[in-house]
Write a protein that holds these residues in place. Structure first.
Motif, PDB file in Angstrom:
ATOM      1  N   GLY A  81     -11.990 -24.289  78.247  1.00 53.53           N
ATOM      2  CA  GLY A  81     -12.117 -24.342  79.708  1.00 53.53           C
ATOM      3  C   GLY A  81     -11.004 -25.136  80.334  1.00 53.53           C
ATOM      4  N   THR A  82     -10.582 -26.226  79.647  1.00 44.31           N
ATOM      5  CA  THR A  82      -9.498 -27.044  80.182  1.00 44.31           C
ATOM      6  C   THR A  82      -8.209 -26.252  80.229  1.00 44.31           C
ATOM      7  N   GLY A  83      -7.950 -25.464  79.151  1.00 44.82           N
ATOM      8  CA  GLY A  83      -6.724 -24.664  79.124  1.00 44.82           C
ATOM      9  C   GLY A  83      -6.723 -23.588  80.186  1.00 44.82           C
ATOM     10  N   LEU A  84      -7.902 -22.948  80.393  1.00 45.09           N
ATOM     11  CA  LEU A  84      -7.990 -21.912  81.424  1.00 45.09           C
ATOM     12  C   LEU A  84      -7.738 -22.496  82.801  1.00 45.09           C
ATOM     13  N   ASN A  85      -8.304 -23.686  83.067  1.00 44.26           N
ATOM     14  CA  ASN A  85      -8.079 -24.318  84.365  1.00 44.26           C
ATOM     15  C   ASN A  85      -6.610 -24.636  84.573  1.00 44.26           C
ATOM     16  N   ALA A  86      -5.930 -25.032  83.495  1.00 45.65           N
ATOM     17  CA  ALA A  86      -4.507 -25.332  83.588  1.00 45.65           C
ATOM     18  C   ALA A  86      -3.719 -24.085  83.953  1.00 45.65           C
ATOM     19  N   VAL A  87      -4.086 -22.927  83.324  1.00 41.26           N
ATOM     20  CA  VAL A  87      -3.392 -21.677  83.643  1.00 41.26           C
ATOM     21  C   VAL A  87      -3.611 -21.315  85.115  1.00 41.26           C
ATOM     22  N   MET A  88      -4.871 -21.452  85.599  1.00 40.63           N
ATOM     23  CA  MET A  88      -5.165 -21.143  86.991  1.00 40.63           C
ATOM     24  C   MET A  88      -4.383 -22.042  87.925  1.00 40.63           C
ATOM     25  N   ALA A  89      -4.254 -23.347  87.563  1.00 42.45           N
ATOM     26  CA  ALA A  89      -3.499 -24.268  88.392  1.00 42.45           C
ATOM     27  C   ALA A  89      -2.033 -23.860  88.455  1.00 42.45           C
ATOM     28  N   LEU A  90      -1.504 -23.388  87.282  1.00 39.43           N
ATOM     29  CA  LEU A  90      -0.104 -22.965  87.261  1.00 39.43           C
ATOM     30  C   LEU A  90       0.088 -21.692  88.076  1.00 39.43           C
ATOM     31  N   ASP A  91      -0.950 -20.827  88.107  1.00 42.88           N
ATOM     32  CA  ASP A  91      -0.837 -19.563  88.812  1.00 42.88           C
ATOM     33  C   ASP A  91      -1.043 -19.715  90.323  1.00 42.88           C
ATOM     34  N   ALA A  92      -1.649 -20.824  90.750  1.00 44.69           N
ATOM     35  CA  ALA A  92      -1.976 -20.984  92.161  1.00 44.69           C
ATOM     36  C   ALA A  92      -0.757 -20.835  93.062  1.00 44.69           C
ATOM     37  N   PRO A  93       0.383 -21.484  92.798  1.00 42.13           N
ATOM     38  CA  PRO A  93       1.555 -21.294  93.653  1.00 42.13           C
ATOM     39  C   PRO A  93       2.030 -19.841  93.679  1.00 42.13           C
ATOM     40  N   ALA A  94       1.960 -19.167  92.525  1.00 38.93           N
ATOM     41  CA  ALA A  94       2.389 -17.775  92.474  1.00 38.93           C
ATOM     42  C   ALA A  94       1.458 -16.894  93.302  1.00 38.93           C
ATOM     43  N   THR A  95       0.142 -17.163  93.235  1.00 39.63           N
ATOM     44  CA  THR A  95      -0.822 -16.404  94.029  1.00 39.63           C
ATOM     45  C   THR A  95      -0.568 -16.598  95.519  1.00 39.63           C
ATOM     46  N   GLU A  96      -0.372 -17.845  95.909  1.00 41.14           N
ATOM     47  CA  GLU A  96      -0.116 -18.133  97.320  1.00 41.14           C
ATOM     48  C   GLU A  96       1.168 -17.470  97.794  1.00 41.14           C
ATOM     49  N   SER A  97       2.193 -17.508  96.967  1.00 40.50           N
ATOM     50  CA  SER A  97       3.460 -16.875  97.324  1.00 40.50           C
ATOM     51  C   SER A  97       3.300 -15.362  97.482  1.00 40.50           C
ATOM     52  N   ARG A  98       2.523 -14.752  96.575  1.00 43.17           N
ATOM     53  CA  ARG A  98       2.304 -13.308  96.639  1.00 43.17           C
ATOM     54  C   ARG A  98       1.519 -12.929  97.901  1.00 43.17           C
ATOM     55  N   VAL A  99       0.466 -13.674  98.204  1.00 47.68           N
ATOM     56  CA  VAL A  99      -0.336 -13.397  99.396  1.00 47.68           C
ATOM     57  C   VAL A  99       0.498 -13.589 100.660  1.00 47.68           C
ATOM     58  N   ARG A 100       1.288 -14.652 100.683  1.00 47.83           N
ATOM     59  CA  ARG A 100       2.121 -14.918 101.868  1.00 47.83           C
ATOM     60  C   ARG A 100       3.133 -13.794 102.081  1.00 47.83           C
ATOM     61  N   ALA A 101       3.724 -13.291 100.989  1.00 47.77           N
ATOM     62  CA  ALA A 101       4.700 -12.199 101.109  1.00 47.77           C
ATOM     63  C   ALA A 101       4.046 -10.937 101.667  1.00 47.77           C
ATOM     64  N   LEU A 102       2.824 -10.644 101.223  1.00 48.96           N
ATOM     65  CA  LEU A 102       2.116  -9.469 101.736  1.00 48.96           C
ATOM     66  C   LEU A 102       1.796  -9.621 103.225  1.00 48.96           C
ATOM     67  N   VAL A 103       1.351 -10.812 103.599  1.00 55.37           N
ATOM     68  CA  VAL A 103       1.027 -11.060 104.997  1.00 55.37           C
ATOM     69  C   VAL A 103       2.272 -10.960 105.868  1.00 55.37           C
ATOM     70  N   GLU A 104       3.375 -11.577 105.423  1.00 55.68           N
ATOM     71  CA  GLU A 104       4.606 -11.549 106.215  1.00 55.68           C
ATOM     72  C   GLU A 104       5.137 -10.131 106.370  1.00 55.68           C
ATOM     73  N   ALA A 105       4.959  -9.300 105.344  1.00 54.12           N
ATOM     74  CA  ALA A 105       5.413  -7.911 105.438  1.00 54.12           C
ATOM     75  C   ALA A 105       4.606  -7.158 106.499  1.00 54.12           C
ATOM     76  N   GLU A 106       3.286  -7.368 106.518  1.00 51.05           N
ATOM     77  CA  GLU A 106       2.458  -6.700 107.520  1.00 51.05           C
ATOM     78  C   GLU A 106       2.742  -7.236 108.923  1.00 51.05           C
ATOM     79  N   LEU A 107       3.002  -8.547 109.016  1.00 46.10           N
ATOM     80  CA  LEU A 107       3.343  -9.129 110.310  1.00 46.10           C
ATOM     81  C   LEU A 107       4.628  -8.512 110.857  1.00 46.10           C
TER      82      LEU A 107
END
Length: 442
Positions: free
Chosen positions: A3-29
């Motif tokens: 569980g600790t390792g999975l949480n670490a992966v999710m924490a590492l992925d959080a910036p990438a997820t936010e960047s991906r969502v922001r790019a999609l939003v900016e494209a629609e805007l």
């Protein structure tokens, strides 16, 4: 994987997820702005942008594996919305209905006021350019509101009723932006104000009777004492078959949205050439031509006080206004001084006589420091309720009926028996005046 390792992966992925969502939003805007033939967002775009971010975040949540929690989605929603609008880190606080005021002092300090307390925040903008962009986002599309070197200050009412004031550096040092919020649905009635601690439950019947009996009411207090909110709640008690005209420098009451027969008049500052100003005094004259039953003035600050007195005394009883004053006893002398600023004002003693014969009720509000046992910070309270009883050695006398005591409670300190005959006669037309204050301890 643990569980600790999975949480670490999710924490590492959080910036990438936010960047991906922001790019999609900016494209629609960008696509939507192109369809609207615009180059940037405006304040009236806020709602659909907020929904757009929510939709994209929701799609990301459904497709993620493992699924993200509701709390994580909410945080992602707020961060992306803040990133794609000029609100920046302020977005979360401006979306909070409990926030009463936001103050931004350049790039060095930022404060929000909530529940009577001041909270320091990290400065939301690294340079004044971002702060100027924030103001332009609000003023864009409003020809009467601009902020530039030729017009270095601006005051405007935002669509939801908040008031924005901004001043460039110079003349302000540092640049200042203040957003003062007046959410009209926060306190719907007197019971809500009583629940908040602003006034005692025992006073509600008296205030209802005062409005129904068409007493002329003056609400006094310092800045931020809750005068506008209190006046809005009292005005909602006006009968729907009455015509109301509201007059304000900056529209904050928005009663025209709630009352069936209500017209809102708003003042205007002069343009850069010094022309085009619409003063409160001019608006009072216009209001008298609109066949009002009552006139509600957001605040008297000058010679229009004389016009208000004329309106109250010549066919428009039951009018309400606010005024800055240090105490209930200072309220009437200050009103007289303001009335004397009118170029048409008679002698001071005549104005004083008019005031005493016109103003019925003085409601004084203020900010008090809460006791340490309850909470830190300050709270808004109705400090005094009194009637104008007459002249004493040439000065108007305000006799208190109910006052906030040093123990933090409200107490009856006077009687309606000493009120002028016109006040008692008005109240007798709608209730039994002698029983109005029975709920108080003497």
């Amino acid at each position: 994987m643990s569980g600790t390792g999975l949480n670490a992966v999710m924490a590492l992925d959080a910036p990438a997820t936010e960047s991906r969502v922001r790019a999609l939003v900016e494209a629609e805007l960008a696509a939507e702005l192109a369809r609207r033939d615009r180059t940037r967002l405006r304040i009236d775009d806020q709602h659909w942008v907020y929904e757009l971010v929510g939709r994209v975040v929701g799609e990301e949540q459904r497709q993620s594996s493992p699924p993200v929690t509701h709390e994580e989605s909410e945080q992602l929603w707020r961060r992306v919305f803040a990133a794609v609008t000029p609100l920046g880190p302020l977005a979360e606080h401006l979306a909070d209905p409990e926030v009463e005021e936001v103050r931004i002092n350049g790039t060095k300090a930022c404060f929000v006021f909530k529940a009577g307390r001041r909270h320091a925040l990290p400065p939301p903008f690294a340079d004044e350019a971002g702060l100027i962009e924030l103001v332009h986002w609000y003023t864009d599309g409003t020809p009467s509101a601009r902020l530039d070197r030729s017009s270095p200050t601006v005051t405007m009412t935002l669509p939801e009723g908040s008031r924005l004031h901004a001043a460039l550096s110079p003349p302000a040092r540092p640049m200042s932006v203040t957003i003062r919020r007046h959410p009209s649905d926060r306190f719907r009635d007197l019971n809500a104000l009583a629940a908040s601690g602003f006034l005692p439950q025992q006073l509600i019947a008296f205030l209802e009777a005062a409005v129904a009996a068409r007493l002329n009411i003056l609400i006094s207090g310092g800045a931020g004492a809750g005068k506008t909110t209190f006046m809005r709640v009292l005005a909602r008690l006006i009968s729907p078959d009455e015509r109301v005209v509201t007059i304000e420098d900056q529209a904050e009451l928005h009663l025209w949205r709630e009352l069936a027969d209500c017209i809102s008049l708003e003042g205007r500052l002069p343009n850069t050439e010094g022309r085009g100003a619409i003063t409160i005094q001019m608006l009072v004259h216009e209001a008298l031509r609109m066949s009002p039953d009552r006139i509600v003035i957001g605040e008297v600050r000058g010679g229009e006080a004389l016009d208000l007195l004329d309106a109250m005394g010549t066919g428009h009883p039951g009018s309400i206004s606010t005024i800055h004053a240090e105490s209930a006893h200072e309220t009437i002398p200050r009103l007289v001084r303001l009335a004397l600023r009118s170029p048409h004002s008679p002698r001071a003693e005549i104005v004083m006589t008019d005031v005493v014969g016109t103003i019925d009720l003085v409601l004084h509000a203020g900010m008090i420091r809460r006791s340490a046992a309850r909470a830190t910070g300050r709270g808004r309270r109705l400090i005094s309720v009194g009637f104008v009883s007459g002249l004493d050695d040439g000065r108007a006398t305000v006799r208190e009926l109910v006052a906030l005591g040093e123990d933090g409670g409200w107490h009856r300190v006077g009687s309606l028996e000493g009120a002028p005959e016109r006040v008692r006669a008005k109240l007798a037309g709608v209730c039994q005046p002698s029983r109005l204050l029975d709920g108080f301890d003497v």
